[in-house]
Design an enzyme around this catalytic site. Structure first.
Site, PDB file in Angstrom:
ATOM      1  N   HIS A  65     -35.913 -53.278  15.786  1.00  0.00           N
ATOM      2  CA  HIS A  65     -37.040 -53.603  14.894  1.00  0.00           C
ATOM      3  C   HIS A  65     -37.939 -52.390  14.599  1.00  0.00           C
ATOM      4  O   HIS A  65     -39.174 -52.523  14.492  1.00  0.00           O
ATOM      5  CB  HIS A  65     -37.900 -54.746  15.489  1.00  0.00           C
ATOM      6  N   CYS A  66     -37.316 -51.207  14.500  1.00  0.00           N
ATOM      7  CA  CYS A  66     -38.064 -49.968  14.199  1.00  0.00           C
ATOM      8  C   CYS A  66     -39.171 -49.686  15.214  1.00  0.00           C
ATOM      9  O   CYS A  66     -40.173 -49.056  14.862  1.00  0.00           O
ATOM     10  CB  CYS A  66     -38.684 -50.001  12.797  1.00  0.00           C
ATOM     11  N   ALA A  67     -39.003 -50.169  16.436  1.00  0.00           N
ATOM     12  CA  ALA A  67     -40.066 -49.939  17.425  1.00  0.00           C
ATOM     13  C   ALA A  67     -39.455 -49.576  18.782  1.00  0.00           C
ATOM     14  O   ALA A  67     -39.573 -50.318  19.756  1.00  0.00           O
ATOM     15  CB  ALA A  67     -40.951 -51.179  17.538  1.00  0.00           C
TER      16      ALA A  67
END
Ligand code: PMP
Length: 383
Positions: free
Chosen positions: A336-338
């Site tokens: 999730h791009c994190a």
């Protein structure tokens, strides 16, 4: 698409409210001239519509004036504008350990310019310890705290107002990433210790993709330079806002769609939308907790935005999401791009399956997700 159950609202809300779709269509028909670039009536008409959109956003967030509202292509753009527009070599920045790449990557890139950062650990459910953690990361050259209001992976809510007070006490500025909170949190910036609020327009504000907002309460260097339709003879970028930060032809259909989305939220009420989504999340969490093999990551009493991550045993998160997709349920899997958030939680290998809801989701659909998972885990055991 018709019968899909859409639980990926943290990435972008879908469907969009009917008034938003209508506003985008009407913009293409009735606001076709370039705003602020000419004196003819058609251009003035578009400029007035964009100004009204700015006023709507200013009212919604409690900005001091419409000029503090900058329309951007998204939260990533807003965050980059602040980071690049405010920091200089030798400055230090504090971020949280759950930041999205929209913060993590720009601050990492700034290292090449002698701007360094520290990631503060957070303690879900213990704001006091989280605050102490941020305080312990502050240095004499800390210019800024940049912090997400809510984790886009785990939903965990950070005490940004208390962190903002800390920032100001230490002579630093407070930047909030409101990508997951705008639309479900009652911002009133006049009363909040936030210097810059960055958010997406296409998530909880129900605008079209490619829209975002920056509420800038302090002057900034522009991220890009160009035509603004004002002070055209001057080689320098105008000092006035929003022109200083809005070069080039604006995304008028997007902006007018976003304003319709904000009005949709205002009419429904942020508190009512938040309460609806919280009920959905509580129901889902309770049912998932009773599903054998499902691992949840956040204790039920921790304040969260409507985002929830889980896994089914050691099954790769992508496999679980694929199974749900085959059953007509759209969820997101992976990091999730994190990556920071996953390293902190210990899920960097497996990733997580993320469910995120909007005003348009219904409780039965949450139950459907749980039923599919239960059937699947049962069939996995017997096969
Ligand atoms: N920050 C967070 C916490 C997010 O969840 C997202 C979107 N996934 C962003 C920033 C980037 O937003 P945008 O796509 O509007 O640039």
């Amino acid at each position: 698409m018709e019968r899909m159950i859409y639980f990926d609202n943290s990435a972008t809300t879908f469907p969009k409210p009917e008034p938003v779709r209508r506003a985008v269509g009407q913009a293409l028909v009735y606001c076709g001239a370039n705003p602020g670039r000419a004196g003819h009536r058609a251009a003035m008409h578009t400029a007035e519509a964009v100004y009204r959109a700015r006023c709507t956003a200013a009212e919604f967030f409690g900005a001091d004036s419409p000029e503090q509202v900058i329309f951007t292509p998204g939260c990533t753009w807003s965050l980059n504008t602040v980071l690049r527009g405010r920091l200089k070599p030798g400055d230090h920045v504090v971020i949280s350990c759950v930041e999205h790449n929209a913060v993590y990557r720009p601050v990492s890139a700034l290292a090449a310019e002698g701007i360094h950062f520290t990631a503060a650990r957070i303690f879900p459910g213990d704001d006091g310890r989280t605050l102490e953690s941020f305080a312990s990361c502050m240095k004499s050259n800390t210019r800024m705290i940049v912090c997400t209001h809510g984790s886009n992976v785990f939903g965990i809510r950070l005490p940004v107002e208390q962190i903002g007070v800390l920032a100001h006490e230490r002579g630093a500025e407070m930047v909030v990433d409101g990508a997951q909170s705008a639309g479900v949190y009652p911002y009133d910036l006049k009363k909040m210790p936030i210097d810059f609020l960055c958010c997406s327009g296409h998530k909880g504000l129900y605008g079209p993709m490619g829209t975002g907002l920056l509420i800038a309460r302090t002057p900034l260097r522009p991220l890009i330079w160009g035509g603004t339709g004002s002070r055209s003879a001057d080689a320098n970028q105008p000092e006035e806002y929003p022109d200083r930060l809005e070069s080039g032809t604006p995304n008028v259909p997007g902006i007018l769609g976003l304003a319709a989305g904000i009005r949709f939220v205002m009419q429904k009420g942020t508190d009512r939308i938040a309460a609806h989504e919280e009920r959905l999340m509580r129901r889902l969490r309770q049912r998932l907790a009773q599903t054998g093999g499902v691992r949840l990551y956040v204790e039920p009493e921790v304040p969260c935005f409507p985002v929830l991550s889980f896994n089914v045993g050691d099954v790769p998160s992508e496999e679980t999401a694929e199974r749900l997709d085959r059953a007509g349920i759209a969820v997101r899997a992976g990091l999730h791009c994190a990556p920071l958030a996953h390293r902190w939680m210990g899920t960097a290998e497996q990733g997580t399956v993320r469910v995120s809801v909007s005003a348009f989701n219904h409780p039965e659909k949450c139950d459907r997700l749980v039923t599919i998972l239960k059937d699947w885990t049962k069939s996995k055991k017997t096969s």
